[in-house]
Design an enzyme around this catalytic site. Sequence first.
Site, PDB file in Angstrom:
ATOM      1  N   LEU A  20      -7.128  32.641  28.879  1.00  0.00           N
ATOM      2  CA  LEU A  20      -7.933  33.391  27.905  1.00  0.00           C
ATOM      3  C   LEU A  20      -7.472  34.844  27.745  1.00  0.00           C
ATOM      4  CD1 LEU A  20     -10.637  33.925  26.301  1.00  0.00           C
ATOM      5  CD2 LEU A  20     -11.719  34.290  28.528  1.00  0.00           C
ATOM      6  N   TYR A 146     -14.837  32.867  45.512  1.00  0.00           N
ATOM      7  CA  TYR A 146     -14.086  33.644  44.513  1.00  0.00           C
ATOM      8  C   TYR A 146     -14.346  35.135  44.701  1.00  0.00           C
ATOM      9  CZ  TYR A 146     -13.222  35.041  39.522  1.00  0.00           C
ATOM     10  OH  TYR A 146     -12.813  35.619  38.338  1.00  0.00           O
ATOM     11  N   HIS A 189     -16.902  28.629  31.135  1.00  0.00           N
ATOM     12  CA  HIS A 189     -17.991  29.606  31.248  1.00  0.00           C
ATOM     13  C   HIS A 189     -19.013  29.311  30.148  1.00  0.00           C
ATOM     14  CE1 HIS A 189     -14.843  31.890  33.460  1.00  0.00           C
ATOM     15  NE2 HIS A 189     -15.884  32.299  34.163  1.00  0.00           N
TER      16      HIS A 189
HETATM   17  P1  NAP Z   1      -7.832  31.279  32.679  1.00  0.00           P
HETATM   18  O1  NAP Z   1      -8.005  31.180  31.207  1.00  0.00           O
HETATM   19  O2  NAP Z   1      -8.435  30.220  33.538  1.00  0.00           O
HETATM   20  O3  NAP Z   1      -6.285  31.350  32.989  1.00  0.00           O
HETATM   21  C1  NAP Z   1      -5.838  31.334  34.311  1.00  0.00           C
HETATM   22  C2  NAP Z   1      -4.359  31.564  34.333  1.00  0.00           C
HETATM   23  O4  NAP Z   1      -3.916  31.552  35.692  1.00  0.00           O
HETATM   24  C3  NAP Z   1      -3.553  30.488  33.597  1.00  0.00           C
HETATM   25  O5  NAP Z   1      -2.474  31.095  32.939  1.00  0.00           O
HETATM   26  C4  NAP Z   1      -3.048  29.607  34.721  1.00  0.00           C
HETATM   27  O6  NAP Z   1      -1.832  28.952  34.418  1.00  0.00           O
HETATM   28  C5  NAP Z   1      -2.815  30.658  35.804  1.00  0.00           C
HETATM   29  N1  NAP Z   1      -2.804  30.087  37.134  1.00  0.00           N
HETATM   30  C6  NAP Z   1      -3.831  29.440  37.774  1.00  0.00           C
HETATM   31  N2  NAP Z   1      -3.419  29.031  38.989  1.00  0.00           N
HETATM   32  C7  NAP Z   1      -2.123  29.420  39.106  1.00  0.00           C
HETATM   33  C8  NAP Z   1      -1.151  29.263  40.123  1.00  0.00           C
HETATM   34  N3  NAP Z   1      -1.425  28.633  41.276  1.00  0.00           N
HETATM   35  N4  NAP Z   1       0.077  29.750  39.908  1.00  0.00           N
HETATM   36  C9  NAP Z   1       0.390  30.387  38.747  1.00  0.00           C
HETATM   37  N5  NAP Z   1      -0.487  30.583  37.754  1.00  0.00           N
HETATM   38  C10 NAP Z   1      -1.726  30.082  37.943  1.00  0.00           C
HETATM   39  O7  NAP Z   1      -8.370  32.672  33.227  1.00  0.00           O
HETATM   40  P2  NAP Z   1      -8.821  33.992  32.436  1.00  0.00           P
HETATM   41  O8  NAP Z   1     -10.227  33.796  32.031  1.00  0.00           O
HETATM   42  O9  NAP Z   1      -7.786  34.355  31.439  1.00  0.00           O
HETATM   43  O10 NAP Z   1      -8.840  35.043  33.636  1.00  0.00           O
HETATM   44  C11 NAP Z   1      -7.767  35.934  33.866  1.00  0.00           C
HETATM   45  C12 NAP Z   1      -8.153  36.862  35.013  1.00  0.00           C
HETATM   46  O11 NAP Z   1      -9.350  37.559  34.665  1.00  0.00           O
HETATM   47  C13 NAP Z   1      -8.445  36.135  36.312  1.00  0.00           C
HETATM   48  O12 NAP Z   1      -7.958  36.913  37.380  1.00  0.00           O
HETATM   49  C14 NAP Z   1      -9.962  36.069  36.359  1.00  0.00           C
HETATM   50  O13 NAP Z   1     -10.417  36.015  37.682  1.00  0.00           O
HETATM   51  C15 NAP Z   1     -10.337  37.361  35.675  1.00  0.00           C
HETATM   52  N6  NAP Z   1     -11.673  37.369  35.049  1.00  0.00           N
HETATM   53  C16 NAP Z   1     -12.012  36.434  34.094  1.00  0.00           C
HETATM   54  C17 NAP Z   1     -13.284  36.470  33.527  1.00  0.00           C
HETATM   55  C18 NAP Z   1     -13.744  35.469  32.504  1.00  0.00           C
HETATM   56  O14 NAP Z   1     -14.937  35.510  32.105  1.00  0.00           O
HETATM   57  N7  NAP Z   1     -12.898  34.584  32.025  1.00  0.00           N
HETATM   58  C19 NAP Z   1     -14.194  37.450  33.931  1.00  0.00           C
HETATM   59  C20 NAP Z   1     -13.808  38.386  34.893  1.00  0.00           C
HETATM   60  C21 NAP Z   1     -12.531  38.329  35.432  1.00  0.00           C
HETATM   61  P3  NAP Z   1      -1.832  27.469  33.755  1.00  0.00           P
HETATM   62  O15 NAP Z   1      -2.423  27.614  32.378  1.00  0.00           O
HETATM   63  O16 NAP Z   1      -0.418  27.094  33.711  1.00  0.00           O
HETATM   64  O17 NAP Z   1      -2.675  26.626  34.661  1.00  0.00           O
HETATM   65  O1  GFB Z   2     -20.411  31.929  32.424  1.00  0.00           O
HETATM   66  P1  GFB Z   2     -21.145  31.262  33.487  1.00  0.00           P
HETATM   67  O2  GFB Z   2     -20.777  29.872  33.834  1.00  0.00           O
HETATM   68  O3  GFB Z   2     -21.061  31.991  34.859  1.00  0.00           O
HETATM   69  O4  GFB Z   2     -22.699  31.312  33.026  1.00  0.00           O
HETATM   70  P2  GFB Z   2     -21.758  33.251  35.538  1.00  0.00           P
HETATM   71  C1  GFB Z   2     -23.685  30.694  33.790  1.00  0.00           C
HETATM   72  C2  GFB Z   2     -25.033  30.915  33.154  1.00  0.00           C
HETATM   73  O5  GFB Z   2     -25.100  30.243  31.901  1.00  0.00           O
HETATM   74  C3  GFB Z   2     -26.141  30.292  34.021  1.00  0.00           C
HETATM   75  C4  GFB Z   2     -26.023  29.150  31.971  1.00  0.00           C
HETATM   76  O6  GFB Z   2     -27.346  30.959  33.806  1.00  0.00           O
HETATM   77  C5  GFB Z   2     -26.186  28.864  33.459  1.00  0.00           C
HETATM   78  O7  GFB Z   2     -27.417  28.225  33.745  1.00  0.00           O
HETATM   79  N1  GFB Z   2     -25.488  28.012  31.208  1.00  0.00           N
HETATM   80  C6  GFB Z   2     -26.154  27.345  30.249  1.00  0.00           C
HETATM   81  C7  GFB Z   2     -24.277  27.451  31.339  1.00  0.00           C
HETATM   82  N2  GFB Z   2     -25.439  26.319  29.776  1.00  0.00           N
HETATM   83  C8  GFB Z   2     -24.237  26.367  30.438  1.00  0.00           C
HETATM   84  C9  GFB Z   2     -23.067  25.568  30.362  1.00  0.00           C
HETATM   85  O8  GFB Z   2     -22.956  24.614  29.614  1.00  0.00           O
HETATM   86  N3  GFB Z   2     -22.033  25.942  31.190  1.00  0.00           N
HETATM   87  C10 GFB Z   2     -22.106  27.007  32.023  1.00  0.00           C
HETATM   88  N4  GFB Z   2     -21.040  27.328  32.770  1.00  0.00           N
HETATM   89  N5  GFB Z   2     -23.229  27.762  32.130  1.00  0.00           N
HETATM   90  C11 GFB Z   2     -19.440  33.452  36.500  1.00  0.00           C
HETATM   91  C12 GFB Z   2     -18.841  33.325  37.863  1.00  0.00           C
HETATM   92  O9  GFB Z   2     -20.770  33.529  36.698  1.00  0.00           O
HETATM   93  O10 GFB Z   2     -19.038  34.659  35.866  1.00  0.00           O
HETATM   94  C13 GFB Z   2     -17.416  33.416  37.792  1.00  0.00           C
HETATM   95  O11 GFB Z   2     -19.257  32.117  38.455  1.00  0.00           O
HETATM   96  C14 GFB Z   2     -16.880  34.468  36.818  1.00  0.00           C
HETATM   97  O12 GFB Z   2     -16.997  33.679  39.062  1.00  0.00           O
HETATM   98  C15 GFB Z   2     -17.725  34.673  35.579  1.00  0.00           C
HETATM   99  O13 GFB Z   2     -16.714  35.682  37.462  1.00  0.00           O
HETATM  100  C16 GFB Z   2     -17.378  35.914  34.826  1.00  0.00           C
HETATM  101  O14 GFB Z   2     -21.848  34.429  34.648  1.00  0.00           O
HETATM  102  O15 GFB Z   2     -23.007  32.809  36.166  1.00  0.00           O
END
Ligand code: NAP
Ligand code: GFB
Length: 324
Positions: A20, A146, A189
């Site tokens: 993403l 995590y 998420h």
């Molecule tokens: P993502 O969409 O799940 O993408 C994860 C990436 O990591 C993919 O490119 C994946 O490669 C790569 N990856 C996973 N395991 C790997 C491994 N063993 N070796 C090499 N590459 C690997 O994650 P994202 O949401 O973009 O998140 C990016 C960063 O932001 C992460 O550090 C995450 O913790 C942080 N973050 C995300 C959120 C959020 O809401 N999404 C919020 C806060 C922080 P493949 O596609 O090839 O598997």
């Molecule tokens: O984005 P999310 O999965 O993670 O959101 P967190 C969870 C919230 O959304 C909870 C509600 O209150 C769930 O009950 N929810 C409702 C749903 N429908 C859904 C659904 O279909 N799927 C999901 N996933 N949730 C994450 C962390 O926490 O925040 C990760 O677990 C990461 O580590 C991320 O850092 C940013 O916001 O709860």
Amino acid sequence: MASEINVGQMRVLVTGASGLIGKAIEHVVYHEGGKRDGEEWIFISSKDGDLTDLGQTKAVFEKFRPTHVIHLAAKVGGLFIHLKENLRFLRENILINDNVLQTAHETGVTKVVSCLSSCIFPDKTTYPIDETMIHDGPPHESNFGYSHAKRIIDIQNRAYFQQHGRCYTSVIPTNVFGPFDNFTAENGHVLSAVIGKTYKAKQEGTQVNVCGTGNPRRQFTYSLDLGRIIIWALREYKEVEPIIASVGVDEEITIKEAVHMIAESLDFKGKIHYDTTMSDGQMRKTASNGKLKCYLPDFTFTPVNEAVKMTCDWFVANYDIANK
Ligand code: NAP
Ligand code: GFB
């Protein structure tokens, strides 16, 4: 703690670039004029090497010889996969982060920007949370694996500075969403999972099942906005201490409000059912973006309803390639 950074010729390696946030950074670099003269950008995924493996990590760094790294690669997912796999989230992320940071150091990488997450802050705390509070108490139980792995990045960054003078730092996003997200009901998420479920319910004429009560509150940040901030941090942010990269506290909304934005964006008129037998996770983790605003007072975030609409439109237009 601040360190001098040599910005000029930069070869930037983005790990986790197929995900993403990586896709958002790639978009900013190639389609918003984000790439500057003297910069080379390299975007890699797990296909280029498994970063849980030290040998493969070293081979990646030897091949691309970066001067700067944006480190995104991680095991990532929504609440429900965390509840099942805390050990896996802990171990894979510890391995990836240690391999990347140590190899970056050994190969002379000048700067690394890693991603923490607002879920790593203490669960029992005062609001709004700020950057000084990361290690003040246990994180929420749902994603303790995590969270501890991510907290250690901050410890590592401070240690690399203390012992080697390295400027390895981190940003702390809140809940991120946008194109190329994981839209699966199982692992996504909340926003992306509910977009996928609502689209399917509309096609099949069924109700949408939303997990939990809908009462928890979240700050949702659009991936393109975060991409712009991470690129700024790579070039300009000189502190080793992390910086929260998020919409402000006033933009925090309930899950229910977010679900209604999705229904409106996808023109879903069916029933929305809240399954209160399922977990709500953390009720809130309200984080201040005050530090970011001091550095970037004019930065504007995309309003969440507009960003939700753009993400829904992307999902519909790219249904064939979306991870759903
Ligand atoms: P993502 O969409 O799940 O993408 C994860 C990436 O990591 C993919 O490119 C994946 O490669 C790569 N990856 C996973 N395991 C790997 C491994 N063993 N070796 C090499 N590459 C690997 O994650 P994202 O949401 O973009 O998140 C990016 C960063 O932001 C992460 O550090 C995450 O913790 C942080 N973050 C995300 C959120 C959020 O809401 N999404 C919020 C806060 C922080 P493949 O596609 O090839 O598997
Ligand atoms: O984005 P999310 O999965 O993670 O959101 P967190 C969870 C919230 O959304 C909870 C509600 O209150 C769930 O009950 N929810 C409702 C749903 N429908 C859904 C659904 O279909 N799927 C999901 N996933 N949730 C994450 C962390 O926490 O925040 C990760 O677990 C990461 O580590 C991320 O850092 C940013 O916001 O709860």
